[in-house]
Enzyme design. Structure first.
Site, short mmCIF file in Angstrom:
data_model
loop_
_atom_site.label_atom_id
_atom_site.label_comp_id
_atom_site.label_asym_id
_atom_site.label_seq_id
_atom_site.Cartn_x
_atom_site.Cartn_y
_atom_site.Cartn_z
N SER A 1 1.49 1.06 -6.45
CA SER A 1 2.17 1.15 -7.74
C SER A 1 1.91 2.55 -8.30
O SER A 1 1.25 2.74 -9.31
CB SER A 1 1.67 0.06 -8.69
OG SER A 1 0.34 0.30 -9.09
N HIS B 1 0.94 -5.44 -5.65
CA HIS B 1 -0.13 -5.63 -4.67
C HIS B 1 -0.05 -6.96 -3.94
O HIS B 1 -0.79 -7.19 -2.99
CB HIS B 1 -1.50 -5.49 -5.34
CG HIS B 1 -1.76 -4.11 -5.85
ND1 HIS B 1 -2.80 -3.80 -6.69
CD2 HIS B 1 -1.11 -2.93 -5.63
CE1 HIS B 1 -2.77 -2.50 -6.97
NE2 HIS B 1 -1.76 -1.97 -6.35
N GLN C 1 -0.58 -7.02 -12.77
CA GLN C 1 -1.08 -6.55 -11.47
C GLN C 1 -2.54 -6.91 -11.20
O GLN C 1 -2.89 -7.29 -10.08
CB GLN C 1 -0.90 -5.03 -11.38
CG GLN C 1 -1.31 -4.42 -10.05
CD GLN C 1 -1.07 -2.92 -10.02
OE1 GLN C 1 0.07 -2.47 -9.89
NE2 GLN C 1 -2.12 -2.13 -10.16
N GLU C 2 -3.40 -6.79 -12.23
CA GLU C 2 -4.83 -7.02 -11.97
C GLU C 2 -5.52 -7.68 -13.15
O GLU C 2 -5.36 -7.24 -14.30
CB GLU C 2 -5.55 -5.67 -11.70
CG GLU C 2 -4.97 -4.91 -10.54
CD GLU C 2 -5.48 -3.46 -10.43
OE1 GLU C 2 -6.58 -3.17 -10.94
OE2 GLU C 2 -4.75 -2.65 -9.85
N GLU D 1 -5.92 -5.42 -2.73
CA GLU D 1 -7.27 -5.00 -3.12
C GLU D 1 -8.30 -6.12 -2.96
O GLU D 1 -9.43 -5.99 -3.44
CB GLU D 1 -7.26 -4.48 -4.57
CG GLU D 1 -6.43 -3.21 -4.72
CD GLU D 1 -6.44 -2.64 -6.12
OE1 GLU D 1 -7.01 -3.29 -7.04
OE2 GLU D 1 -5.89 -1.54 -6.31
N ASP E 1 -5.20 -4.70 -15.61
CA ASP E 1 -4.30 -3.58 -15.36
C ASP E 1 -2.90 -4.17 -15.33
O ASP E 1 -2.55 -4.87 -14.39
CB ASP E 1 -4.62 -2.87 -14.05
CG ASP E 1 -3.68 -1.70 -13.80
OD1 ASP E 1 -2.80 -1.44 -14.66
OD2 ASP E 1 -3.81 -1.03 -12.76
N GLU F 1 -5.41 -1.65 -19.04
CA GLU F 1 -4.85 -0.44 -18.42
C GLU F 1 -3.32 -0.53 -18.38
O GLU F 1 -2.78 -1.60 -18.10
CB GLU F 1 -5.43 -0.34 -17.01
CG GLU F 1 -5.01 0.88 -16.21
CD GLU F 1 -5.66 0.85 -14.82
OE1 GLU F 1 -6.83 0.40 -14.70
OE2 GLU F 1 -5.00 1.26 -13.85
N ASP G 1 -3.37 5.06 -16.85
CA ASP G 1 -3.42 5.37 -15.41
C ASP G 1 -2.11 6.09 -15.05
O ASP G 1 -2.07 7.32 -15.00
CB ASP G 1 -3.61 4.08 -14.62
CG ASP G 1 -3.38 4.24 -13.13
OD1 ASP G 1 -3.40 5.38 -12.63
OD2 ASP G 1 -3.18 3.21 -12.42
N LYS H 1 -8.15 9.15 -10.76
CA LYS H 1 -7.93 8.97 -9.32
C LYS H 1 -7.73 10.35 -8.71
O LYS H 1 -6.68 10.97 -8.93
CB LYS H 1 -6.67 8.14 -9.10
CG LYS H 1 -6.74 6.68 -9.54
CD LYS H 1 -5.34 6.07 -9.51
CE LYS H 1 -5.37 4.54 -9.61
NZ LYS H 1 -3.99 4.00 -9.85
N HIS I 1 -10.44 3.60 -7.36
CA HIS I 1 -9.87 3.51 -6.00
C HIS I 1 -8.36 3.42 -6.08
O HIS I 1 -7.78 3.42 -7.17
CB HIS I 1 -10.44 2.28 -5.29
CG HIS I 1 -10.00 0.97 -5.90
ND1 HIS I 1 -10.17 -0.25 -5.28
CD2 HIS I 1 -9.40 0.66 -7.09
CE1 HIS I 1 -9.69 -1.22 -6.03
NE2 HIS I 1 -9.23 -0.70 -7.14
N ARG I 2 -7.70 3.29 -4.92
CA ARG I 2 -6.29 2.98 -4.82
C ARG I 2 -6.15 1.65 -4.07
O ARG I 2 -7.10 1.19 -3.44
CB ARG I 2 -5.52 4.06 -4.03
CG ARG I 2 -5.61 5.46 -4.61
CD ARG I 2 -5.23 5.56 -6.07
NE ARG I 2 -3.91 5.06 -6.41
CZ ARG I 2 -2.87 5.82 -6.75
NH1 ARG I 2 -3.00 7.13 -6.77
NH2 ARG I 2 -1.71 5.28 -7.11
N SER I 3 -4.94 1.09 -4.11
CA SER I 3 -4.75 -0.18 -3.39
C SER I 3 -4.87 0.01 -1.88
O SER I 3 -5.33 -0.88 -1.17
CB SER I 3 -3.41 -0.81 -3.77
OG SER I 3 -2.36 0.12 -3.64
N LYS J 1 -13.57 1.47 -11.08
CA LYS J 1 -12.69 0.37 -10.66
C LYS J 1 -12.52 0.48 -9.16
O LYS J 1 -11.87 1.40 -8.67
CB LYS J 1 -11.34 0.49 -11.38
CG LYS J 1 -10.49 -0.76 -11.23
CD LYS J 1 -9.22 -0.71 -12.06
CE LYS J 1 -8.08 -0.08 -11.30
NZ LYS J 1 -6.75 -0.47 -11.83
P1 PGA Z 1 -2.20 1.64 -6.79
O1 PGA Z 1 -2.72 0.63 -7.90
O2 PGA Z 1 -3.36 2.23 -6.09
O3 PGA Z 1 -1.35 0.75 -5.92
O4 PGA Z 1 -1.37 2.67 -7.53
C1 PGA Z 1 -3.91 0.79 -8.57
C2 PGA Z 1 -3.70 0.91 -10.03
O5 PGA Z 1 -2.55 0.79 -10.54
O6 PGA Z 1 -4.67 1.11 -10.75
ZN ZN Z 2 -3.39 1.09 -12.69
#
Ligand code: PGA
Ligand code: ZN
Length: 398
Positions: A40, A143, A151-152, A193, A229, A272, A299, A324, A352-354, A375
């Site tokens: 994402s 994800h 998403q999270e 993740e 998130d 987020e 983000d 990131k 991190h990233r996914s 995170k």
């Molecule tokens: P991504 O997602 O690594 O797939 O971009 C992580 C996030 O949105 O924080």
């Molecule tokens: Zn995010």
């Protein structure tokens, strides 16, 4: 001084090719870094090229400029990467090669010094705080298909007396979520993740996560909250000018209202990307409403970019930023974003990233920058690599 930079394709956690860099120095220093990859991704992120293309371009343009530089001069290394690329967004050599090399050079320098990476990056005046790990326990969005719209859902063990207890608390919440889902007869696969990705509504996910958090909180005896998130840029439909959920749409005003209510109903510690990545104004409105009791974090809004962060600071868009390194391409740029945020009393969450690898740089980065949060998932080898490194750092065992 750097004598060689080698680049190769390795696997990331989704099984996609990513870039790994090895940096060697004259005095025998060695460092290795690997680029993560988002699903994402923010519209304004630095550009990731196909791994083989990025490697070919970096070998041609960047490697010759790096040889002979002092690995410990991170700014010089990162400036050479920028000069080799020549664009603002690393679209010529790829942010994936850039960030892999930037991290590998830092590790080679730490190796030469005989210091752990967090010490090299953080220096002598670093604080001795440890970040609170935000643990992804339920998720969907980009994800995982057929799971939650949000998403999270992130466990936030804010009262943990040590980083180790925080890490284990998040794992316990992840396990408790599985129990609650099981009791309700809900099957769940895992998302990219490692979070549970059940086919349930966001409303039911809130119930499940709240129950799991309360169960673990009573077991461990310290405060655990949770956060989100929302990755709302993925929910926002420009043509409709609305946030599109499985069960209907919300206007921007309704989205602000919805998130503000969630913050109060669930005492959320962290939210987020609650709004679209172009909507500084709505971000500011929400931060004004609930920023005194929760972290509103950018983000996709900020993409670790100091110019976008400054725009956000000017209007009060958020009170925290996600960092990131691969969103911007180098460790120097990531440090600049942290510094600008801290100077403006904003919290940082290193992320991190996914799509991830076993690389542990972000654990060191979080400690080096005195970040309030990290995170990096909860379970799964590419996630525990960072969490276990954090435990080792706290134990002075790296
Ligand atoms: P991504 O997602 O690594 O797939 O971009 C992580 C996030 O949105 O924080
Ligand atoms: Zn995010």
């Amino acid at each position: 001084r750097i004598t060689s930079v080698s680049l190769r394709r390795v696997l990331d956690s989704r099984g996609n090719p990513t870039v790994e860099a090895d940096v060697l120095t004259e005095s025998g220093g060695f460092g290795r870094g690997a680029a993560p990859s988002g699903a994402s991704t923010g519209e304004f992120e630095a550009i990731e090229l196909p791994a083989s293309e990025s490697i070919a371009k970096a070998r041609e343009h960047a490697v010759p400029r790096l040889e002979g530089l002092y690995a410990g001069d991170q700014r010089a290394v990162d400036n050479a990467l920028r000069a080799a690329d020549g664009t603002d967004d690393f679209s010529a050599i790829g942010a994936n090669s850039a960030v892999a090399i930037s991290m590998a050079a830092a590790k080679a320098a730490a190796d030469v010094l005989g210091a752990p990476l967090y010490q090299h990056l953080g220096g002598a005046f670093r604080g001795d705080n440890f970040p609170v790990p935000l643990g992804n326990v339920v998720g969907g969005g980009e994800h995982a298909k057929e799971a939650t719209d949000i998403q999270e859902f992130l466990a936030a063990p804010v009262g943990a007396p040590s980083v180790s207890e925080a890490v284990f608390a998040n794992a316990a919440v992840h396990a408790a979520v599985a129990d609650v889902l099981d009791e309700r007869g809900i099957p769940a696969a895992k998302g990219d993740e490692g979070a549970w990705a059940p086919p349930i509504s966001d409303a039911e996910a809130f119930e499940v996560v709240e129950e799991a958090v309360e169960t673990v909180e009573s077991e461990v005896g310290f405060e655990i909250r949770f956060g989100l998130d929302m990755a709302a840029a993925e929910l926002y439909d420009e043509a409709e000018d609305a946030y599109v959920y499985g069960d209907g749409t919300k206007t921007t005003d309704e989205q602000v209202e919805y998130v503000a209510e969630l913050v109060d109903e669930y005492d959320l510690a962290y939210v987020e990307d609650p709004l679209d990545e172009n909507d500084y104004e709505a971000f500011a409105e929400l931060t004004d409403r609930v920023g005194d009791r929760t972290l509103i974090c950018g983000d996709d809004l900020f993409v670790t970019n100091v110019e976008r962060l400054q725009e956000g600071i000017d209007v009060g868009a958020a009170n925290s930023i996600l960092i990131k390194p691969n969103q911007i391409g180098t460790l120097s740029d990531a440090f600049d974003a942290v510094e600008l945020a801290h100077r403006n009393d904003m919290e940082c969450a290193i992320s991190h990233r996914s799509g991830e690898t076993e690389d542990t740089t972000i654990a060191h980065l979080a400690v080096a920058t005195d970040a309030a949060y990290i995170k990096t998932g909860t379970v799964g080898g590419e996630r525990t690599a960072k969490l276990n490194e954090l435990v080792r750092i706290a134990d002075d065992a790296v």
